[in-house]
Design a protein around this motif. Structure first.
Motif, PDB file in Angstrom:
ATOM      1  N   VAL A   1      -4.088   6.864  19.420  1.00 33.61           N
ATOM      2  CA  VAL A   1      -2.674   6.813  19.029  1.00 33.61           C
ATOM      3  C   VAL A   1      -2.309   8.072  18.253  1.00 33.61           C
ATOM      4  CG1 VAL A   1      -2.535   4.290  19.006  1.00 33.61           C
ATOM      5  CG2 VAL A   1      -3.237   5.502  16.931  1.00 33.61           C
ATOM      6  N   PHE A   2      -1.009   8.372  18.247  1.00 33.42           N
ATOM      7  CA  PHE A   2      -0.488   9.514  17.511  1.00 33.42           C
ATOM      8  C   PHE A   2       0.191   9.049  16.229  1.00 33.42           C
ATOM      9  CE2 PHE A   2      -0.333  11.362  21.870  1.00 33.42           C
ATOM     10  CZ  PHE A   2      -1.211  12.408  21.634  1.00 33.42           C
ATOM     11  N   ASN A   3       0.033   9.851  15.188  1.00 36.34           N
ATOM     12  CA  ASN A   3       0.659   9.602  13.903  1.00 36.34           C
ATOM     13  C   ASN A   3       0.964  10.949  13.260  1.00 36.34           C
ATOM     14  OD1 ASN A   3       1.607   8.176  11.663  1.00 36.34           O
ATOM     15  ND2 ASN A   3      -0.417   7.612  10.905  1.00 36.34           N
ATOM     16  N   GLN A   4       1.848  10.936  12.266  1.00 37.35           N
ATOM     17  CA  GLN A   4       1.968  12.113  11.418  1.00 37.35           C
ATOM     18  C   GLN A   4       0.698  12.201  10.579  1.00 37.35           C
ATOM     19  OE1 GLN A   4       4.908   9.977  11.392  1.00 37.35           O
ATOM     20  NE2 GLN A   4       5.968  11.374  12.742  1.00 37.35           N
ATOM     21  N   PRO A   5       0.375  13.384  10.060  1.00 39.87           N
ATOM     22  CA  PRO A   5      -0.679  13.425   9.054  1.00 39.87           C
ATOM     23  C   PRO A   5      -0.248  12.479   7.925  1.00 39.87           C
ATOM     24  CG  PRO A   5       0.084  15.644   9.609  1.00 39.87           C
ATOM     25  CD  PRO A   5       0.984  14.689  10.301  1.00 39.87           C
ATOM     26  N   ALA A   6      -1.101  11.520   7.608  1.00 33.96           N
ATOM     27  CA  ALA A   6      -0.691  10.475   6.670  1.00 33.96           C
ATOM     28  C   ALA A   6      -1.913   9.807   6.066  1.00 33.96           C
ATOM     29  CB  ALA A   6       0.167   9.430   7.396  1.00 33.96           C
ATOM     30  N   GLY A   7      -1.693   9.168   4.937  1.00 34.29           N
ATOM     31  CA  GLY A   7      -2.783   8.434   4.316  1.00 34.29           C
ATOM     32  C   GLY A   7      -2.359   7.832   2.998  1.00 34.29           C
ATOM     33  N   HIS A   8      -3.318   7.235   2.339  1.00 32.92           N
ATOM     34  CA  HIS A   8      -3.073   6.505   1.100  1.00 32.92           C
ATOM     35  C   HIS A   8      -3.083   7.418  -0.117  1.00 32.92           C
ATOM     36  CE1 HIS A   8      -3.362   2.398   2.731  1.00 32.92           C
ATOM     37  NE2 HIS A   8      -4.092   3.002   3.652  1.00 32.92           N
ATOM     38  N   LEU A   9      -2.242   7.075  -1.071  1.00 29.82           N
ATOM     39  CA  LEU A   9      -2.247   7.714  -2.373  1.00 29.82           C
ATOM     40  C   LEU A   9      -3.541   7.324  -3.081  1.00 29.82           C
ATOM     41  CD1 LEU A   9      -0.571   9.239  -4.598  1.00 29.82           C
ATOM     42  CD2 LEU A   9       0.213   6.972  -5.319  1.00 29.82           C
ATOM     43  N   GLU A  10      -4.224   8.311  -3.661  1.00 33.94           N
ATOM     44  CA  GLU A  10      -5.461   8.049  -4.384  1.00 33.94           C
ATOM     45  C   GLU A  10      -5.197   8.038  -5.886  1.00 33.94           C
ATOM     46  OE1 GLU A  10      -8.398  10.876  -3.057  1.00 33.94           O
ATOM     47  OE2 GLU A  10      -8.461   9.983  -1.045  1.00 33.94           O
ATOM     48  N   ALA A  11      -6.123   7.451  -6.627  1.00 36.08           N
ATOM     49  CA  ALA A  11      -5.991   7.369  -8.087  1.00 36.08           C
ATOM     50  C   ALA A  11      -5.847   8.761  -8.692  1.00 36.08           C
ATOM     51  CB  ALA A  11      -7.220   6.670  -8.673  1.00 36.08           C
ATOM     52  N   ASN A  12      -5.006   8.867  -9.702  1.00 39.92           N
ATOM     53  CA  ASN A  12      -4.789  10.107 -10.453  1.00 39.92           C
ATOM     54  C   ASN A  12      -4.260  11.251  -9.587  1.00 39.92           C
ATOM     55  OD1 ASN A  12      -5.814   8.936 -12.895  1.00 39.92           O
ATOM     56  ND2 ASN A  12      -7.858   9.155 -12.007  1.00 39.92           N
TER      57      ASN A  12
ATOM     58  N   HIS B   1       0.856  -1.176   0.000  1.00 40.70           N
ATOM     59  CA  HIS B   1       0.000   0.000   0.000  1.00 40.70           C
ATOM     60  C   HIS B   1       0.899   1.235   0.000  1.00 40.70           C
ATOM     61  CE1 HIS B   1      -3.841  -2.089   1.162  1.00 40.70           C
ATOM     62  NE2 HIS B   1      -2.936  -3.036   1.289  1.00 40.70           N
ATOM     63  N   ILE B   2       0.661   2.149  -0.925  1.00 44.47           N
ATOM     64  CA  ILE B   2       1.463   3.362  -1.035  1.00 44.47           C
ATOM     65  C   ILE B   2       0.842   4.429  -0.141  1.00 44.47           C
ATOM     66  CG2 ILE B   2       2.411   5.128  -2.573  1.00 44.47           C
ATOM     67  CD1 ILE B   2       3.343   2.216  -3.154  1.00 44.47           C
ATOM     68  N   THR B   3       1.632   4.949   0.790  1.00 44.86           N
ATOM     69  CA  THR B   3       1.155   5.987   1.695  1.00 44.86           C
ATOM     70  C   THR B   3       2.126   7.159   1.708  1.00 44.86           C
ATOM     71  OG1 THR B   3       2.241   5.045   3.637  1.00 44.86           O
ATOM     72  CG2 THR B   3      -0.006   4.292   3.188  1.00 44.86           C
ATOM     73  N   VAL B   4       1.606   8.287   2.155  1.00 52.64           N
ATOM     74  CA  VAL B   4       2.415   9.481   2.356  1.00 52.64           C
ATOM     75  C   VAL B   4       2.262   9.918   3.808  1.00 52.64           C
ATOM     76  CG1 VAL B   4       2.280  10.277  -0.038  1.00 52.64           C
ATOM     77  CG2 VAL B   4       0.534  11.001   1.603  1.00 52.64           C
ATOM     78  N   ALA B   5       3.256  10.594   4.310  1.00 56.04           N
ATOM     79  CA  ALA B   5       3.206  11.182   5.649  1.00 56.04           C
ATOM     80  C   ALA B   5       3.952  12.508   5.583  1.00 56.04           C
ATOM     81  CB  ALA B   5       3.834  10.257   6.681  1.00 56.04           C
ATOM     82  N   THR B   6       3.602  13.400   6.500  1.00 54.83           N
ATOM     83  CA  THR B   6       4.222  14.727   6.491  1.00 54.83           C
ATOM     84  C   THR B   6       4.706  15.094   7.884  1.00 54.83           C
ATOM     85  OG1 THR B   6       2.658  15.362   4.766  1.00 54.83           O
ATOM     86  CG2 THR B   6       3.898  17.126   5.801  1.00 54.83           C
ATOM     87  N   ILE B   7       5.989  15.434   7.971  1.00 54.99           N
ATOM     88  CA  ILE B   7       6.576  15.974   9.194  1.00 54.99           C
ATOM     89  C   ILE B   7       6.470  17.494   9.090  1.00 54.99           C
ATOM     90  CG2 ILE B   7       8.684  16.243  10.563  1.00 54.99           C
ATOM     91  CD1 ILE B   7       7.807  13.373  10.561  1.00 54.99           C
ATOM     92  N   VAL B   8       5.674  18.075   9.976  1.00 51.58           N
ATOM     93  CA  VAL B   8       5.506  19.533  10.017  1.00 51.58           C
ATOM     94  C   VAL B   8       6.074  19.996  11.354  1.00 51.58           C
ATOM     95  CG1 VAL B   8       3.889  21.455   9.867  1.00 51.58           C
ATOM     96  CG2 VAL B   8       3.384  19.312   8.648  1.00 51.58           C
TER      97      VAL B   8
END
Length: 146
Positions: A31-42, A6-13
């Protein structure tokens, strides 16, 4: 069964030693996470990082570099994720904007505050990405080819 990461992105701000994190309710716990989620089509990886950050935190950010690319298999479900982690600087907060439904809140924490409670990490990638960001180097956004 076909194996597919699964391709995901996350952002360190980061802002003055504090990091923008999201608190999520997953598997019966907060739980804590960076803002993150899955790459969407297009969608490009850069667009995905900006979109996920805005949807989960109500912050517009400017991407400043690539922290790293990570391969992580979640022990809870055996799913493998490829995470592209970006660095960004905060630009504008939209406090009136509703956050994604699975997000409890967006909050700013120092590295030490995050490290003090490892039971609250979504995964080991949360502190690792922050440490990699702090250790540097950041890689150029031009590394991403669309």
């Amino acid at each position: 069964m076909t194996w597919q990461p699964h391709i995901t992105v996350a952002t360190i701000v980061e802002d003055n030693g504090r990091f923008l994190l999201v608190e999520e309710f997953k598997a019966g716990r907060h739980v804590f996470n960076q803002p993150a989620g899955h790459l969407e089509a297009n969608e490009t990886l850069l667009e995905a990082a900006l979109r996920e950050t805005l949807e989960e935190t109500a912050w517009d950010v400017e991407l400043t570099g690539i922290v790293g690319i990570y391969l992580y298999t979640a022990p809870s479900n055996g799913v493998t994720y490829q995470r592209i982690c970006f660095a960004a600087r905060p630009l504008r907060h939209h406090p009136e904007r509703a956050l994604d439904t699975d997000i409890v809140r967006a909050t700013w924490l120092t590295r030490d505050e995050l490290l003090a409670d490892p039971e609250r990490w979504r995964s080991e990638l949360v502190p690792q990405c922050i440490d990699d960001y702090l250790a540097g180097p950041l890689h150029s956004l031009s590394l991403i080819r669309n």
